[in-house]
Design an enzyme around this catalytic site. Structure first.
Site, short mmCIF file in Angstrom:
data_model
loop_
_atom_site.label_atom_id
_atom_site.label_comp_id
_atom_site.label_asym_id
_atom_site.label_seq_id
_atom_site.Cartn_x
_atom_site.Cartn_y
_atom_site.Cartn_z
N LYS A 19 0.86 -1.05 0.37
CA LYS A 19 -0.10 -0.35 0.12
C LYS A 19 1.06 1.18 0.25
O LYS A 19 1.86 1.58 0.20
CB LYS A 19 -0.45 -0.24 1.58
CG LYS A 19 -0.05 0.06 2.45
CD LYS A 19 0.54 1.25 3.03
CE LYS A 19 0.64 0.68 4.36
NZ LYS A 19 1.60 2.48 4.79
N GLY A 123 4.74 -6.59 5.60
CA GLY A 123 4.04 -7.17 6.91
C GLY A 123 2.99 -7.37 7.43
O GLY A 123 1.91 -8.69 8.03
N ASP A 157 -2.24 -1.24 11.11
CA ASP A 157 -1.98 -1.00 9.56
C ASP A 157 -2.87 -2.57 8.77
O ASP A 157 -3.38 -2.65 7.83
CB ASP A 157 -0.34 -1.12 8.35
CG ASP A 157 -0.43 0.06 8.45
OD1 ASP A 157 -1.02 1.14 8.94
OD2 ASP A 157 0.39 0.48 8.05
O1 C5P Z 1 0.99 -1.37 15.41
P1 C5P Z 1 1.55 -1.49 15.34
O2 C5P Z 1 2.51 -2.56 16.01
O3 C5P Z 1 1.79 -1.89 13.38
O4 C5P Z 1 2.54 -0.46 15.75
C1 C5P Z 1 4.23 0.48 15.54
C2 C5P Z 1 4.38 1.31 16.40
O5 C5P Z 1 4.34 2.38 15.82
C3 C5P Z 1 3.21 1.10 17.80
O6 C5P Z 1 4.38 0.72 18.37
C4 C5P Z 1 3.63 2.81 18.29
O7 C5P Z 1 5.31 3.37 18.58
C5 C5P Z 1 3.47 3.41 16.30
N1 C5P Z 1 2.44 3.74 16.39
C6 C5P Z 1 0.86 5.11 16.59
N2 C5P Z 1 -0.06 5.70 16.92
C7 C5P Z 1 -0.32 4.98 15.11
C8 C5P Z 1 0.19 3.86 15.16
C9 C5P Z 1 1.53 3.34 15.30
O8 C5P Z 1 2.25 5.56 17.81
N3 C5P Z 1 -1.52 5.06 14.97
#
Ligand code: C5P
Length: 320
Positions: A19, A123, A157
């Site tokens: 994406k 991923g 995501d």
């Molecule tokens: O949800 P995911 O594991 O992909 O997110 C990775 C990191 O990105 C989270 O640990 C956080 O630090 C940050 N994040 C965030 N706000 C979001 C999505 C991700 O702060 N909406």
């Protein structure tokens, strides 16, 4: 011999599309540590391939085929493994135990093409495709709502990839509203040597003083609803560009290189480090990619996909 060469049980081959974020507005940090965001997300024809087979033995086995020079873990830290595990756990919680009683497990081969740490959602897309495929492979019949909850628990995501095509993400990324398919766009994606950690990028954004809340997503939705291609191109934006370009000046330079090579507009993919440049048409996308090839680890001309094409099981898929 590959695990999948053992010819037993049903077999699925699914696609997991990459994406880009046509807009990415990041708002304040929430009490749970995540940030509120608004983003128009769009799937691409660039994709990983996942092959799955029922195995007459318990557990999940994962094998990865990766391009030379890249490394992807083939253990329980891989989102594909965790997605399969999460589908099986949800099935058990819903009383679906026949596969367990029959001692069945799942064997998976992940053929990786989407570069990692690029902001292309590879991923997350693999995880969503695996959830859907394991659900179908084992006849788990998990309801859509349950799949969405499992997806959100795997990563911010992941829920978008259950919908695909063009969609608006809000909340921490888990609240998805589908938008009508865009006319097909051609673009060039370039991943430089640099890797950007998503957690770092969010923390770096927080340290930008007096950060204004953007309304790019709102304006983009209006342009898309009106079918206004020119405004759709002009309204693309990504809040991560400011801190990421400041920390990685070579990405700002790559931005200018892509513009000079003929891209109409260039933006960061997610929190980076890949960039995409919108090309006027397919021939221009291939010409721009030709000018960048050999200078960066990953360069490709790709097109956007419709929602139907982004379905992991789609029978029709653009050749690109
Ligand atoms: O949800 P995911 O594991 O992909 O997110 C990775 C990191 O990105 C989270 O640990 C956080 O630090 C940050 N994040 C965030 N706000 C979001 C999505 C991700 O702060 N909406």
């Amino acid at each position: 011999m590959s695990l999948l060469n053992q010819q037993t049980g049903p077999f699925y081959r699914v696609r997991a599309c990459a994406k880009i974020n046509l807009t990415l507005d990041v708002f304040s940090k929430r009490a749970d540590g995540y940030h509120s965001l608004a983003s128009v997300m769009q799937t691409l024809c660039l994709h990983d391939e996942i092959l799955l087979r029922i195995h007459a033995g318990p557990g999940i086995t994962l094998e990865c085929e990766v391009p030379e020079g890249s490394a992807v873990p083939a253990d329980s830290s891989n989102l594909v493994y965790r997605a399969a595990e999460s589908a099986l756990e949800a099935a058990l919680a819903a009383g679906q135990t026949s596969w367990q009683r029959q001692g069945q497990g799942v064997r998976i081969l992940l053929r990786k093409r989407i570069p990692t740490q690029a902001g292309l959602g590879g991923g997350s897309s693999d995880a969503a495709a695996t959830l859907l495929a394991v659900n179908r492979l084992l006849g788990l019949h998990l309801p859509a709502e349950r799949l969405r909850a499992q997806a959100a628990s795997l990563g911010s995501d992941v829920p978008f990839f259950l919908t695909g095509g063009t969609a608006v993400a809000r909340g921490r990324g888990e609240s998805i509203r589908p938008l009508p398919d865009l006319p097909r766009l051609w673009l060039v994606v370039v991943k430089p040597e640099e890797n950007v950690s998503t957690a770092w990028a969010y923390a770096a954004l927080d340290s930008v003083p007096e950060r204004a809340s953007h309304r790019a997503t709102h304006r983009m939705e209006e342009a898309l609803q009106a079918g206004d291609q020119e405004r759709m191109i002009a309204f693309q934006s990504n809040d991560f560009e400011l801190p990421v370009f400041a920390r990685f000046p070579r990405l700002a330079w790559l931005h200018d290189e892509l513009t000079m090579a003929g891209a109409r507009t260039v933006h960061l993919c997610g929190s980076g480090s890949a960039l995409y440049g919108i090309a006027p048409d397919e021939a221009a996308a291939r010409a721009i990619a030709g000018r960048m090839e050999g200078r960066f680890p990953f360069v490709t001309a790709v097109c956007t996909t419709t929602r139907a094409e982004a379905d992991p099981f789609a029978s029709h898929f653009p050749a690109c």
